[in-house]
Design a protein around this motif. Sequence first.
Motif, PDB file in Angstrom:
ATOM      1  N   ARG A 171      67.739  40.315  60.853  1.00 26.98           N
ATOM      2  CA  ARG A 171      67.123  40.108  62.169  1.00 26.98           C
ATOM      3  C   ARG A 171      67.976  40.718  63.287  1.00 26.98           C
ATOM      4  O   ARG A 171      67.469  41.321  64.222  1.00 26.98           O
ATOM      5  CB  ARG A 171      66.944  38.612  62.427  1.00 26.98           C
ATOM      6  CG  ARG A 171      65.814  38.035  61.619  1.00 26.98           C
ATOM      7  CD  ARG A 171      65.763  36.534  61.781  1.00 26.98           C
ATOM      8  NE  ARG A 171      64.975  35.946  60.717  1.00 26.98           N
ATOM      9  CZ  ARG A 171      64.968  34.657  60.433  1.00 26.98           C
ATOM     10  NH1 ARG A 171      65.689  33.815  61.113  1.00 26.98           N
ATOM     11  NH2 ARG A 171      64.227  34.205  59.443  1.00 26.98           N
ATOM     12  N   ARG A 172      69.276  40.529  63.165  1.00 26.13           N
ATOM     13  CA  ARG A 172      70.151  41.093  64.200  1.00 26.13           C
ATOM     14  C   ARG A 172      70.127  42.620  64.164  1.00 26.13           C
ATOM     15  O   ARG A 172      70.169  43.276  65.193  1.00 26.13           O
ATOM     16  CB  ARG A 172      71.572  40.560  64.052  1.00 26.13           C
ATOM     17  CG  ARG A 172      71.709  39.116  64.506  1.00 26.13           C
ATOM     18  CD  ARG A 172      73.106  38.602  64.244  1.00 26.13           C
ATOM     19  NE  ARG A 172      73.170  37.157  64.378  1.00 26.13           N
ATOM     20  CZ  ARG A 172      73.586  36.518  65.473  1.00 26.13           C
ATOM     21  NH1 ARG A 172      73.988  37.193  66.519  1.00 26.13           N
ATOM     22  NH2 ARG A 172      73.619  35.201  65.522  1.00 26.13           N
ATOM     23  N   GLN A 188      78.114  35.235  65.333  1.00 24.05           N
ATOM     24  CA  GLN A 188      78.097  35.504  63.892  1.00 24.05           C
ATOM     25  C   GLN A 188      79.451  35.204  63.258  1.00 24.05           C
ATOM     26  O   GLN A 188      79.527  34.706  62.143  1.00 24.05           O
ATOM     27  CB  GLN A 188      77.726  36.957  63.635  1.00 24.05           C
ATOM     28  CG  GLN A 188      76.239  37.214  63.739  1.00 24.05           C
ATOM     29  CD  GLN A 188      75.926  38.646  63.412  1.00 24.05           C
ATOM     30  OE1 GLN A 188      76.209  39.542  64.198  1.00 24.05           O
ATOM     31  NE2 GLN A 188      75.357  38.886  62.255  1.00 24.05           N
ATOM     32  N   VAL A 202      67.625  44.434  63.246  1.00 26.71           N
ATOM     33  CA  VAL A 202      66.347  44.832  63.848  1.00 26.71           C
ATOM     34  C   VAL A 202      66.461  44.752  65.370  1.00 26.71           C
ATOM     35  O   VAL A 202      66.011  45.649  66.092  1.00 26.71           O
ATOM     36  CB  VAL A 202      65.191  43.933  63.325  1.00 26.71           C
ATOM     37  CG1 VAL A 202      63.921  44.157  64.142  1.00 26.71           C
ATOM     38  CG2 VAL A 202      64.925  44.206  61.845  1.00 26.71           C
ATOM     39  N   ILE A 248      64.587  32.507  68.777  1.00 26.37           N
ATOM     40  CA  ILE A 248      64.103  33.799  68.279  1.00 26.37           C
ATOM     41  C   ILE A 248      62.609  33.684  67.932  1.00 26.37           C
ATOM     42  O   ILE A 248      61.792  34.542  68.287  1.00 26.37           O
ATOM     43  CB  ILE A 248      64.901  34.241  67.027  1.00 26.37           C
ATOM     44  CG1 ILE A 248      66.365  34.520  67.392  1.00 26.37           C
ATOM     45  CG2 ILE A 248      64.253  35.446  66.353  1.00 26.37           C
ATOM     46  CD1 ILE A 248      66.631  35.800  68.137  1.00 26.37           C
ATOM     47  N   PRO A 278      60.767  35.927  60.751  1.00 28.77           N
ATOM     48  CA  PRO A 278      61.049  34.599  61.312  1.00 28.77           C
ATOM     49  C   PRO A 278      59.843  33.666  61.176  1.00 28.77           C
ATOM     50  O   PRO A 278      58.702  34.111  61.133  1.00 28.77           O
ATOM     51  CB  PRO A 278      61.333  34.893  62.787  1.00 28.77           C
ATOM     52  CG  PRO A 278      61.630  36.349  62.852  1.00 28.77           C
ATOM     53  CD  PRO A 278      60.816  36.981  61.763  1.00 28.77           C
ATOM     54  N   TYR A 281      74.456  48.287  73.380  1.00 27.06           N
ATOM     55  CA  TYR A 281      73.104  48.738  73.061  1.00 27.06           C
ATOM     56  C   TYR A 281      72.191  48.853  74.272  1.00 27.06           C
ATOM     57  O   TYR A 281      71.052  49.257  74.160  1.00 27.06           O
ATOM     58  CB  TYR A 281      72.470  47.752  72.063  1.00 27.06           C
ATOM     59  CG  TYR A 281      73.306  47.590  70.825  1.00 27.06           C
ATOM     60  CD1 TYR A 281      73.342  48.585  69.862  1.00 27.06           C
ATOM     61  CD2 TYR A 281      74.092  46.464  70.652  1.00 27.06           C
ATOM     62  CE1 TYR A 281      74.129  48.463  68.736  1.00 27.06           C
ATOM     63  CE2 TYR A 281      74.881  46.327  69.525  1.00 27.06           C
ATOM     64  CZ  TYR A 281      74.896  47.327  68.567  1.00 27.06           C
ATOM     65  OH  TYR A 281      75.680  47.205  67.457  1.00 27.06           O
ATOM     66  N   PHE A 287      69.286  28.604  67.682  1.00 32.16           N
ATOM     67  CA  PHE A 287      69.179  30.058  67.807  1.00 32.16           C
ATOM     68  C   PHE A 287      67.885  30.545  67.126  1.00 32.16           C
ATOM     69  O   PHE A 287      67.122  31.331  67.686  1.00 32.16           O
ATOM     70  CB  PHE A 287      70.404  30.723  67.178  1.00 32.16           C
ATOM     71  CG  PHE A 287      70.430  32.228  67.297  1.00 32.16           C
ATOM     72  CD1 PHE A 287      70.961  32.835  68.421  1.00 32.16           C
ATOM     73  CD2 PHE A 287      69.921  33.032  66.295  1.00 32.16           C
ATOM     74  CE1 PHE A 287      70.977  34.212  68.543  1.00 32.16           C
ATOM     75  CE2 PHE A 287      69.939  34.401  66.397  1.00 32.16           C
ATOM     76  CZ  PHE A 287      70.474  35.005  67.521  1.00 32.16           C
ATOM     77  N   ALA A 328      63.059  38.567  55.896  1.00 33.76           N
ATOM     78  CA  ALA A 328      63.680  38.116  57.160  1.00 33.76           C
ATOM     79  C   ALA A 328      62.643  37.751  58.218  1.00 33.76           C
ATOM     80  O   ALA A 328      63.007  37.458  59.355  1.00 33.76           O
ATOM     81  CB  ALA A 328      64.604  39.206  57.695  1.00 33.76           C
ATOM     82  N   ARG A 335      68.889  45.259  67.159  1.00 32.30           N
ATOM     83  CA  ARG A 335      69.757  46.322  67.691  1.00 32.30           C
ATOM     84  C   ARG A 335      69.150  47.710  67.556  1.00 32.30           C
ATOM     85  O   ARG A 335      69.758  48.686  67.976  1.00 32.30           O
ATOM     86  CB  ARG A 335      71.114  46.291  66.980  1.00 32.30           C
ATOM     87  CG  ARG A 335      72.005  45.139  67.422  1.00 32.30           C
ATOM     88  CD  ARG A 335      73.438  45.393  67.022  1.00 32.30           C
ATOM     89  NE  ARG A 335      73.612  45.294  65.590  1.00 32.30           N
ATOM     90  CZ  ARG A 335      74.024  44.181  64.969  1.00 32.30           C
ATOM     91  NH1 ARG A 335      74.280  43.101  65.662  1.00 32.30           N
ATOM     92  NH2 ARG A 335      74.172  44.156  63.670  1.00 32.30           N
ATOM     93  N   LEU A 363      63.184  43.228  54.928  1.00 29.95           N
ATOM     94  CA  LEU A 363      62.504  42.972  56.202  1.00 29.95           C
ATOM     95  C   LEU A 363      61.477  41.852  56.069  1.00 29.95           C
ATOM     96  O   LEU A 363      61.403  40.958  56.914  1.00 29.95           O
ATOM     97  CB  LEU A 363      61.808  44.253  56.694  1.00 29.95           C
ATOM     98  CG  LEU A 363      62.732  45.281  57.335  1.00 29.95           C
ATOM     99  CD1 LEU A 363      62.043  46.637  57.438  1.00 29.95           C
ATOM    100  CD2 LEU A 363      63.165  44.818  58.724  1.00 29.95           C
TER     101      LEU A 363
END
Lengths: 172, 431
Positions: free
Chosen positions: A117-118, B288, A120, B171, B29, B214, B167, B27, A122, B24
Amino acid sequence: MDEKTILSRIAGGDTDAYRLLVDRYHVGLIIHCEGLMKDRDHAEDVAQEAFIKAYQRLDTFDANKAKFSTWLYRIATNYAIDELRKRKHFADVEDIEALVDVTMPFAPMFDEKDAVRRAVARLMPPHYRQVIEAYFWHGKSYKQIAAEHGIPTATVGTWISRAKAQLKEELS
Amino acid sequence: MDISCQGAAKGGVIVKKPTIEQRLIDAQPEGYGNQDFVARTMDAIEDAHRKTHAHEIFSRTIRTMDVNKKETFIMKLKQLPIGVLIALAIAGIGITSGTAYAAFQAWQSAVVKTGKATTNQDGRSEVPVDIAQCTSINDEDIKAEVSAGSTLDPKEIAKLLQARCEFDEVIAYGGKLSTEARLPLTSNIDIGSSDVVTDYRLSGYSITIPSSAYSPEKTLEITPDTLFIARGALIKASDIKPTGDSIMYVSRERWTSAGVGAPQVYDPFGASVLAIIKMSLPARYYSQDMQAKMSLRVPCEGNPSDSCVRNSAGLMIYSYTSDETDPSKPAIPQPIIYIEGRITKYNDTSLQIKTSSGRLLTFKTPARFIDSFNEYPKEHFEDVKLAAGDMLSIAYNGVASTGNQTIELKAISYMRVLFNPSTKVGENVKY
């Protein structure tokens, strides 16, 4: 809620609990079927039919012997093969079996959700993140994503490919 | 589709790691998805169910026709004295005037309790965990352990788990807002959740976020629709400090480019913030690095007398692939169950692991499995070599047991060597 609890609730007459399983697996299953059918609309039809068949046969499923997702994906794969044959499309079972592995739910012990997720989050430029989230998480088709961004469908494919390349590097 | 993930090594060992698509999808959510598809599918299922059970439903309707009705709320009200009704009406006005705040509950705060720390079989501090109202962690019988080499005080584990749940909720909430916003057709609008920040500058009109690796510095407009949230409920803007609180935000930003494929540039015009979330804990708990100081252990699926690492990091060192068209590669029978343990010894045809409960399980392997793996490290992943003492995670066909066992090669689905959780790419410290 874990899968066995959901299944026991369904078995106990709470049919709406099945929505939790549809919610959990539909995006991955549609993508899986899209890989087999090479057509989004047909893929959604096959995925929907697989959910219906699984529901109707739920009394034959033993949660102690298999994971629901594996069973569901197998139902979908078999149905996809039948449909491809009916439509007289070339359906080489070996080719299909090779594709099956690409999007099958993988061993659940390999979990790195947070890192993915992180990674993605970024992705740069941001539209790479948007298309990845839209396709892999929100379950949107290339056509829908293309319409939302005002770009050709092929460009969505290009962006997704580039985003996946970035992710592979980031997550390697 | 990415199918470059598979490779074969000497001695019949197949090394395989998940594809980027699988990672993907895994992951995704909670709360994301195509709700139109879900609704259509559930309608179709309910329709099929109705047709199948029409007779049963009809019978049930007849059976319930003569059942005495339960007293409804209105029926009860009618029996009350007028004075009490007036008092209830006044109370009702008070309740509805606060509806905007009371009705909004984006998520519930997790409730986390930890027990007394003990030392587990790996010499690590471990605490039992009781966790409720956490969407992303809902296993039963959880234990949390301090990662090897970490100086984390086990008393901090409850806060780390609270932070992880919160967290994940934010998200998921950002994803929900993104779906609900239905992006305009022709602009590159980006709606998404930030990481946790503390060095923002908040005024009545905008929030400024400093530049990062970023992103450039951003000033996002606060609109009348901007929501201020803490613990899933609405708060006032003034409840958030002008700077220094731990916050996440969901922003709506625009990035423009000279044309398709050209680099996108942040366009500050019209950038706004949909929600600012005041986090419950200091920012460090969400990082993290801090989160990597702890792992969760849960009962192994199919082997509940032993515990396995939840969300473990690791490398696939063996994976069996069946082939329906090849009689020599039949599917592994169900059920597939899981176990973890450290390698105690190995030879040319088997390896033995010791599980968390102290059981010794022997797994038959391809010829010279570990030696052949170690002879070709570069062809595998990240130069990993196997040795006695390594922690393995193994999926195999079998039944739950509490004693020592020998498992045949044909029953093994996969084997992985586990690593410590890490935030550094390529840093593979064995578990």
